[in-house]
Design a protein around this motif. Structure first.
Motif, PDB file in Angstrom:
ATOM      1  N   SER A  97      40.934  35.076  37.523  1.00  0.00           N
ATOM      2  CA  SER A  97      39.669  34.560  36.862  1.00  0.00           C
ATOM      3  C   SER A  97      38.689  34.503  37.893  1.00  0.00           C
ATOM      4  CB  SER A  97      39.855  33.164  36.440  1.00  0.00           C
ATOM      5  OG  SER A  97      40.113  32.079  37.206  1.00  0.00           O
ATOM      6  N   LEU A  98      37.307  34.518  37.429  1.00  0.00           N
ATOM      7  CA  LEU A  98      35.993  34.336  38.389  1.00  0.00           C
ATOM      8  C   LEU A  98      36.471  32.902  39.393  1.00  0.00           C
ATOM      9  CD1 LEU A  98      33.545  35.193  39.576  1.00  0.00           C
ATOM     10  CD2 LEU A  98      32.431  34.202  37.487  1.00  0.00           C
ATOM     11  N   LYS A  99      36.951  32.031  38.819  1.00  0.00           N
ATOM     12  CA  LYS A  99      36.940  30.566  39.349  1.00  0.00           C
ATOM     13  C   LYS A  99      38.230  31.060  40.394  1.00  0.00           C
ATOM     14  CE  LYS A  99      39.708  26.118  38.603  1.00  0.00           C
ATOM     15  NZ  LYS A  99      40.636  25.531  37.856  1.00  0.00           N
ATOM     16  N   ILE A 100      39.230  31.498  40.335  1.00  0.00           N
ATOM     17  CA  ILE A 100      40.253  32.059  41.251  1.00  0.00           C
ATOM     18  C   ILE A 100      39.630  32.752  42.431  1.00  0.00           C
ATOM     19  CG2 ILE A 100      42.392  33.112  41.822  1.00  0.00           C
ATOM     20  CD1 ILE A 100      42.794  30.252  40.537  1.00  0.00           C
ATOM     21  N   LEU A 101      38.825  33.594  42.009  1.00  0.00           N
ATOM     22  CA  LEU A 101      38.257  34.738  43.093  1.00  0.00           C
ATOM     23  C   LEU A 101      37.504  33.844  43.810  1.00  0.00           C
ATOM     24  CD1 LEU A 101      37.456  37.878  40.904  1.00  0.00           C
ATOM     25  CD2 LEU A 101      39.432  37.626  42.639  1.00  0.00           C
ATOM     26  N   THR A 102      36.582  32.850  43.332  1.00  0.00           N
ATOM     27  CA  THR A 102      35.516  32.258  44.126  1.00  0.00           C
ATOM     28  C   THR A 102      36.256  31.094  45.059  1.00  0.00           C
ATOM     29  OG1 THR A 102      34.046  32.353  42.018  1.00  0.00           O
ATOM     30  CG2 THR A 102      33.635  30.476  43.715  1.00  0.00           C
ATOM     31  N   GLU A 103      37.427  30.440  44.612  1.00  0.00           N
ATOM     32  CA  GLU A 103      38.418  29.841  45.336  1.00  0.00           C
ATOM     33  C   GLU A 103      38.669  30.591  46.662  1.00  0.00           C
ATOM     34  OE1 GLU A 103      42.479  27.467  45.080  1.00  0.00           O
ATOM     35  OE2 GLU A 103      41.290  27.492  43.189  1.00  0.00           O
ATOM     36  N   MET A 104      39.112  31.692  46.249  1.00  0.00           N
ATOM     37  CA  MET A 104      39.758  32.551  47.461  1.00  0.00           C
ATOM     38  C   MET A 104      38.564  33.245  48.588  1.00  0.00           C
ATOM     39  SD  MET A 104      42.986  34.638  46.013  1.00  0.00           S
ATOM     40  CE  MET A 104      42.119  35.455  44.855  1.00  0.00           C
ATOM     41  N   GLY A 105      37.312  33.196  47.851  1.00  0.00           N
ATOM     42  CA  GLY A 105      35.954  33.725  48.498  1.00  0.00           C
ATOM     43  C   GLY A 105      36.198  35.219  48.396  1.00  0.00           C
ATOM     44  N   LEU A 106      36.687  35.691  47.346  1.00  0.00           N
ATOM     45  CA  LEU A 106      36.654  37.045  46.953  1.00  0.00           C
ATOM     46  C   LEU A 106      35.572  37.715  46.232  1.00  0.00           C
ATOM     47  CD1 LEU A 106      40.482  38.629  46.927  1.00  0.00           C
ATOM     48  CD2 LEU A 106      38.624  39.313  48.535  1.00  0.00           C
ATOM     49  N   ASP A 107      34.949  38.532  46.336  1.00  0.00           N
ATOM     50  CA  ASP A 107      33.689  39.203  45.501  1.00  0.00           C
ATOM     51  C   ASP A 107      34.551  39.895  44.282  1.00  0.00           C
ATOM     52  OD1 ASP A 107      32.257  42.086  45.200  1.00  0.00           O
ATOM     53  OD2 ASP A 107      30.860  40.414  45.294  1.00  0.00           O
ATOM     54  N   VAL A 108      33.967  40.095  43.164  1.00  0.00           N
ATOM     55  CA  VAL A 108      34.690  40.535  42.280  1.00  0.00           C
ATOM     56  C   VAL A 108      34.941  41.978  42.147  1.00  0.00           C
ATOM     57  CG1 VAL A 108      34.256  41.172  39.753  1.00  0.00           C
ATOM     58  CG2 VAL A 108      33.799  38.873  40.370  1.00  0.00           C
ATOM     59  N   ALA A 109      33.832  42.758  42.687  1.00  0.00           N
ATOM     60  CA  ALA A 109      33.643  44.198  42.899  1.00  0.00           C
ATOM     61  C   ALA A 109      34.806  44.535  43.897  1.00  0.00           C
ATOM     62  CB  ALA A 109      32.235  44.644  43.429  1.00  0.00           C
ATOM     63  N   TYR A 110      35.064  43.777  45.239  1.00  0.00           N
ATOM     64  CA  TYR A 110      35.878  44.085  46.039  1.00  0.00           C
ATOM     65  C   TYR A 110      37.313  43.825  45.372  1.00  0.00           C
ATOM     66  CZ  TYR A 110      38.238  44.389  50.507  1.00  0.00           C
ATOM     67  OH  TYR A 110      38.952  44.741  51.686  1.00  0.00           O
TER      68      TYR A 110
END
Length: 129
Positions: free
Chosen positions: A90-103
């Motif tokens: 999820s966007l929440k998890i990607l944000t928590e990890m600090g990962l960009d969605v496109a990457y």
């Protein structure tokens, strides 16, 4: 993404402790109980504080239920449906990890095209350290 998390992720990808799979963050073999992970599933497993959630008596798992990045899929009795949280964080998890969605999407595609965890780890190390 924090450098310490990148190092943990790269180390885990190279460790041989995770069996590589495709199209799911984590998929359990119904017979052996062993799990296969995509590269993002490994990141979720070692970086995200949360429990894996099994879906609909399937053997696929996710961390944070969502439908943000739903993709059409075929497989239920009604025909076409929508995949859920099992194939992409999820966007929440990607944000928590600090990962960009496109990457993250790029890494998922490379994983599903057959890049080894070692090759993906090398890319992550070049890009994020």
């Amino acid at each position: 993404m924090k450098k310490s998390d990148v190092r943990k992720w790269v180390k885990a990808l190279r460790s041989g402790d995770y069996q590589q799979g495709k199209a799911n963050l984590c998929k359990e073999d119904e017979i052996s109980g062993d799990c296969e992970y995509c590269c993002l599933g490994v990141a979720c497993d070692i970086i995200v504080e949360g429990d894996w959630i099994q879906h609909k008596n399937w053997v696929v798992w996710s961390i944070d239920p969502h439908k943000e990045f739903a993709m059409p899929s075929y497989g239920d009795k009604k025909g076409w449906g929508w995949s859920d949280t099992t194939s992409f964080p999820s966007l929440k998890i990607l944000t928590e990890m600090g990962l960009d969605v496109a990457y993250a999407q790029e890494l998922a595609e490379l994983n599903d095209k057959g890049w080894s965890f070692k090759k993906i780890a090398n890319k992550i190390e070049r890009d994020l350290l």
